[in-house]
Scaffold this motif. Sequence first.
Motif, PDB file in Angstrom:
ATOM      1  N   ALA A  68       0.667  -1.237  -0.240  1.00  0.00           N
ATOM      2  CA  ALA A  68      -0.009   0.093   0.165  1.00  0.00           C
ATOM      3  C   ALA A  68       0.729   1.153   0.218  1.00  0.00           C
ATOM      4  CB  ALA A  68      -0.685  -0.178   0.919  1.00  0.00           C
ATOM      5  N   MET A  69       0.518   2.281  -0.938  1.00  0.00           N
ATOM      6  CA  MET A  69       1.376   3.000  -1.246  1.00  0.00           C
ATOM      7  C   MET A  69       0.130   5.007  -0.458  1.00  0.00           C
ATOM      8  SD  MET A  69       3.757   2.129  -3.831  1.00  0.00           S
ATOM      9  CE  MET A  69       5.032   1.155  -4.126  1.00  0.00           C
ATOM     10  N   PRO A  70      -0.475   5.007   0.067  1.00  0.00           N
ATOM     11  CA  PRO A  70      -1.256   5.821   0.555  1.00  0.00           C
ATOM     12  C   PRO A  70      -0.135   7.560   0.183  1.00  0.00           C
ATOM     13  CG  PRO A  70      -1.113   5.077   2.788  1.00  0.00           C
ATOM     14  CD  PRO A  70       0.089   3.881   1.211  1.00  0.00           C
ATOM     15  N   TRP A  71       0.859   7.586   0.253  1.00  0.00           N
ATOM     16  CA  TRP A  71       1.791   8.451   0.229  1.00  0.00           C
ATOM     17  C   TRP A  71       1.464   9.613  -1.633  1.00  0.00           C
ATOM     18  CZ3 TRP A  71       5.836   8.218  -3.127  1.00  0.00           C
ATOM     19  CH2 TRP A  71       6.232   6.952  -2.733  1.00  0.00           C
ATOM     20  N   LEU A  72       1.400   7.994  -2.001  1.00  0.00           N
ATOM     21  CA  LEU A  72       1.543   8.888  -3.892  1.00  0.00           C
ATOM     22  C   LEU A  72       0.066   9.851  -4.151  1.00  0.00           C
ATOM     23  CD1 LEU A  72       1.818   4.931  -5.964  1.00  0.00           C
ATOM     24  CD2 LEU A  72       3.390   7.610  -5.709  1.00  0.00           C
ATOM     25  N   LEU A  73      -0.794   9.579  -3.069  1.00  0.00           N
ATOM     26  CA  LEU A  73      -1.965  10.951  -3.333  1.00  0.00           C
ATOM     27  C   LEU A  73      -1.195  11.450  -3.579  1.00  0.00           C
ATOM     28  CD1 LEU A  73      -3.496   7.882  -3.283  1.00  0.00           C
ATOM     29  CD2 LEU A  73      -5.718   9.321  -2.442  1.00  0.00           C
ATOM     30  N   PRO A  74      -0.666  12.520  -1.954  1.00  0.00           N
ATOM     31  CA  PRO A  74      -0.646  13.836  -2.246  1.00  0.00           C
ATOM     32  C   PRO A  74       0.614  13.965  -3.713  1.00  0.00           C
ATOM     33  CG  PRO A  74      -0.425  12.791   0.098  1.00  0.00           C
ATOM     34  CD  PRO A  74      -1.344  11.824  -1.056  1.00  0.00           C
ATOM     35  N   VAL A  75       1.304  13.415  -3.591  1.00  0.00           N
ATOM     36  CA  VAL A  75       2.457  13.650  -3.881  1.00  0.00           C
ATOM     37  C   VAL A  75       2.257  13.174  -4.898  1.00  0.00           C
ATOM     38  CG1 VAL A  75       5.014  12.415  -4.960  1.00  0.00           C
ATOM     39  CG2 VAL A  75       4.022  12.380  -1.955  1.00  0.00           C
ATOM     40  N   SER A  76       1.939  12.316  -5.832  1.00  0.00           N
ATOM     41  CA  SER A  76       1.458  12.164  -7.195  1.00  0.00           C
ATOM     42  C   SER A  76       0.076  13.828  -7.943  1.00  0.00           C
ATOM     43  CB  SER A  76       0.311  10.869  -7.207  1.00  0.00           C
ATOM     44  OG  SER A  76      -0.128  10.857  -6.892  1.00  0.00           O
ATOM     45  N   THR A  77      -0.525  13.759  -7.154  1.00  0.00           N
ATOM     46  CA  THR A  77      -1.617  15.015  -7.054  1.00  0.00           C
ATOM     47  C   THR A  77      -0.383  16.372  -7.233  1.00  0.00           C
ATOM     48  OG1 THR A  77      -3.021  14.296  -5.552  1.00  0.00           O
ATOM     49  CG2 THR A  77      -3.041  16.932  -5.924  1.00  0.00           C
ATOM     50  N   LEU A  78       0.583  16.554  -6.962  1.00  0.00           N
ATOM     51  CA  LEU A  78       1.715  18.050  -7.413  1.00  0.00           C
ATOM     52  C   LEU A  78       2.383  17.794  -7.774  1.00  0.00           C
ATOM     53  CD1 LEU A  78       3.017  18.045  -3.881  1.00  0.00           C
ATOM     54  CD2 LEU A  78       1.266  20.223  -4.728  1.00  0.00           C
ATOM     55  N   LEU A  79       2.614  16.771  -8.747  1.00  0.00           N
ATOM     56  CA  LEU A  79       3.736  16.512  -9.985  1.00  0.00           C
ATOM     57  C   LEU A  79       2.744  16.654 -11.028  1.00  0.00           C
ATOM     58  CD1 LEU A  79       6.166  15.084 -10.823  1.00  0.00           C
ATOM     59  CD2 LEU A  79       5.019  12.716 -10.574  1.00  0.00           C
ATOM     60  N   ALA A  80       0.625  16.234 -11.135  1.00  0.00           N
ATOM     61  CA  ALA A  80       0.383  16.622 -11.963  1.00  0.00           C
ATOM     62  C   ALA A  80      -0.042  18.396 -12.269  1.00  0.00           C
ATOM     63  CB  ALA A  80      -0.729  15.809 -11.639  1.00  0.00           C
ATOM     64  N   GLY A  81       0.215  19.142 -11.479  1.00  0.00           N
ATOM     65  CA  GLY A  81      -0.474  19.744 -11.512  1.00  0.00           C
ATOM     66  C   GLY A  81       0.931  21.203 -11.909  1.00  0.00           C
ATOM     67  N   VAL A  82       1.939  20.518 -11.216  1.00  0.00           N
ATOM     68  CA  VAL A  82       3.257  21.212 -12.021  1.00  0.00           C
ATOM     69  C   VAL A  82       3.614  21.042 -12.867  1.00  0.00           C
ATOM     70  CG1 VAL A  82       6.056  20.896 -11.471  1.00  0.00           C
ATOM     71  CG2 VAL A  82       4.759  21.604  -9.491  1.00  0.00           C
ATOM     72  N   GLY A  83       3.965  20.240 -13.922  1.00  0.00           N
ATOM     73  CA  GLY A  83       3.754  19.414 -14.909  1.00  0.00           C
ATOM     74  C   GLY A  83       3.207  20.763 -16.026  1.00  0.00           C
ATOM     75  N   ILE A  84       1.671  20.776 -15.504  1.00  0.00           N
ATOM     76  CA  ILE A  84       1.536  21.887 -16.349  1.00  0.00           C
ATOM     77  C   ILE A  84       1.404  23.244 -15.834  1.00  0.00           C
ATOM     78  CG2 ILE A  84      -1.421  22.537 -16.587  1.00  0.00           C
ATOM     79  CD1 ILE A  84      -1.150  19.923 -17.966  1.00  0.00           C
ATOM     80  N   ALA A  85       1.304  23.371 -15.001  1.00  0.00           N
ATOM     81  CA  ALA A  85       1.711  25.227 -15.051  1.00  0.00           C
ATOM     82  C   ALA A  85       2.871  25.457 -15.866  1.00  0.00           C
ATOM     83  CB  ALA A  85       2.102  25.270 -13.175  1.00  0.00           C
ATOM     84  N   LEU A  86       3.693  24.504 -15.860  1.00  0.00           N
ATOM     85  CA  LEU A  86       4.621  24.768 -16.560  1.00  0.00           C
ATOM     86  C   LEU A  86       4.579  25.135 -18.106  1.00  0.00           C
ATOM     87  CD1 LEU A  86       7.685  23.165 -14.092  1.00  0.00           C
ATOM     88  CD2 LEU A  86       7.011  25.657 -15.035  1.00  0.00           C
ATOM     89  N   SER A  87       4.174  24.104 -18.545  1.00  0.00           N
ATOM     90  CA  SER A  87       3.726  23.888 -20.350  1.00  0.00           C
ATOM     91  C   SER A  87       3.039  24.768 -20.890  1.00  0.00           C
ATOM     92  CB  SER A  87       2.338  23.304 -20.186  1.00  0.00           C
ATOM     93  OG  SER A  87       0.726  23.676 -19.842  1.00  0.00           O
ATOM     94  N   GLY A  88       3.130  26.304 -20.042  1.00  0.00           N
ATOM     95  CA  GLY A  88       2.796  27.743 -20.665  1.00  0.00           C
ATOM     96  C   GLY A  88       3.724  28.539 -20.867  1.00  0.00           C
TER      97      GLY A  88
END
Length: 402
Positions: A68-88
Amino acid sequence: MRRKLSITLLSVGHGCVDVYQGAVASLVPFFVAERAYSYAAVSGIVLAASLLSSVAQPVFGVLTDRRAMPWLLPVSTLLAGVGIALSGVSDSYAVTLAVVAVSGIGVAAYHPESARVARSAGDGSHSAMGWFSLGGNLGFALAPVAVAAVVALGGLGLTPLLVLPAVVGAALCLPVLRLLETRLSDAAAAPVTAKDDRASFVRLSLAVVCRSIAFIGLSTFVSLYATERMDGSEAVGTAALFLLYLGGAVGSVLGGALADRWDRVRVSRWSYLLTAGSIAGLVLVPGPALYLFVILTSAGLYIPFSLQVTLGQDYLPSRVGTASGITLGLTVSIGGLISPVIGILADRTSLQTALAPLVLMPLLAWLLFHTLPEPAVPPTGSKAPKGEDADAEHSPVRPGPR
């Protein structure tokens, strides 16, 4: 109360993550307008978001089956956001592809573990999974509005503001993980007595692929198509994309409610048949009626969505994380692999001609669902030891090694 609070917070957090799936398609018209990208070029950006995600999501599913890796929830959420934030931020096409791909990895890491946690929090209820899916659909629906609002303020250079939903989503994960801490860390794994039905799982996966091709193809190009068919502005296209995602929110809740009355296979089968007609209307009927067909198509494609996730988990009771990773990830992302083909065909013919074959996808899914059985008793996958929280007795979540 704990169950309702957990599902509510998980649903909102899911929405914060899926904003970034919806943001990729939402950015397409602005990449075309500000950077003069062709249809094929913007399809490549959608592909970048999907390609790594399509490979990574089942991998994360396998890993979460082992521990079980529940810590993936907050970490992956931030990773998804940073990628799109840098796209422009950069005018470089290569950099844009890279950061969008990073966002796709974040989305991939989030879904298998979140589906496991959500099913545990909802005690396997179809309605609870429907509400969890609703959050994701609302995130999709809000993506074009959020992107349009940010870009309107100062162009693509302001996309770093889009990191805000990720910060909120990561923060919301934390109280849920604390609330379910005993269940997620201390529940003893019971042997799974039900056998895996791999043949049914493969056919289900093929049906999800067909759904994915239809939905991702439409979400990539419906904004441009609506603008073209109605001779409108970018606002016309943004409205069409918003309705495509909003209809999905309705479909997710409706799917869970219908499955509590009828079985999941029957509900999904009829939904796909009706969706074939609505896609035909979307492609062929001009004028404002297009908006009605957008909503009907979206609802029809999303009624089976959460049902397919739980069906996959029930067909592979010994590999719940893998099943979640495939039904939420690999098969869904394949739609992104097809979108460049649609873009190339649109460049050479017309967007209407390129979208017309999507009518066949729900028909193929309908045929595949005719071959699927409804699992008689959904397996729980784990059992709490005596004296533990009664809710944990129904949890499909396996703890990690101690």
